[in-house]
Design a protein around this motif. Structure first.
Motif, short mmCIF file in Angstrom:
data_model
loop_
_atom_site.label_atom_id
_atom_site.label_comp_id
_atom_site.label_asym_id
_atom_site.label_seq_id
_atom_site.Cartn_x
_atom_site.Cartn_y
_atom_site.Cartn_z
N ILE A 184 0.88 -1.16 0.00
CA ILE A 184 0.00 0.00 0.00
C ILE A 184 0.92 1.22 0.00
N ALA A 185 0.52 2.30 -0.66
CA ALA A 185 1.38 3.48 -0.76
C ALA A 185 0.68 4.72 -0.20
N PHE A 186 1.47 5.55 0.46
CA PHE A 186 0.99 6.83 1.00
C PHE A 186 1.91 7.94 0.49
N GLU A 239 3.31 -5.65 11.46
CA GLU A 239 3.01 -7.05 11.16
C GLU A 239 3.72 -7.54 9.91
N GLY A 240 4.60 -6.73 9.35
CA GLY A 240 5.40 -7.17 8.21
C GLY A 240 4.87 -6.79 6.85
N ASN A 241 3.70 -6.15 6.77
CA ASN A 241 3.14 -5.74 5.48
C ASN A 241 3.94 -4.58 4.91
N ILE A 242 4.07 -4.55 3.61
CA ILE A 242 4.91 -3.54 2.97
C ILE A 242 4.12 -2.26 2.70
N VAL A 243 4.72 -1.13 3.08
CA VAL A 243 4.14 0.20 2.88
C VAL A 243 5.14 1.02 2.09
#
Length: 153
Positions: free
Chosen positions: A96-98, A141-145
């Motif tokens: 997900i990108a911000f 939790e290790g999810n990529i941002v």
């Protein structure tokens, strides 16, 4: 084209949905969209294909989205399957990108909140001359941002 199709949410299954929801609220300004969810029973089992499933969690309005815009859906299932650590180059949903004002500052805040770095912060130029500074980090939790800031747009 499918009539009436529009993007509504992305689901993120968490080990600790409350903790992960707080991470996205505190760092990125995501806002809860009530009510919290708590589903189980035969109809839910049929919909998920998971016998004995129970799901709890929340939808978070993404920053910059309209009041009825897409959400990040952070849920926990009572039974979780093991999964490999997410990788930026693994087929399927990767990150997900911000957009942020300062990638360096945002990266520091993510790391201070329990995140981890994936790679270095870099700046790339497009063929039109626009530049983007970006980096990948992991949430707790290790999810990529992806954190990104565009110049000359």
């Amino acid at each position: 084209m499918i009539a009436g199709a529009r993007y509504v949410h992305t689901n993120l299954v968490a080990r600790d949905w409350r903790g992960l929801a707080a991470f996205y609220q505190n760092l990125f300004g995501c806002a809860p969209v009530p009510p919290e969810r708590d589903y189980s029973g035969p109809t839910f089992d049929a919909g998920t294909g998971v016998k004995g499933a129970r799901l709890t969690g929340v939808h978070l309005r993404l920053p910059g989205a309209e009041p009825d815009g897409p959400t990040l859906e952070i849920f926990n299932y009572s039974r979780l399957e093991d999964a490999p650590v997410p990788a930026v180059n693994r087929p399927g949903f990767a990150h997900i990108a911000f957009a942020v004002d300062s990638v360096d500052d945002a990266r520091a805040q993510v790391l201070a909140a329990g995140g981890e770095p994936v790679g270095d912060m870099v700046t790339l130029a497009t063929s039109t001359g626009s530049r983007v500074t970006w980096c990948y980090v992991r949430d707790p939790e290790g999810n990529i941002v992806e954190l990104q800031h565009w110049f000359n747009q």
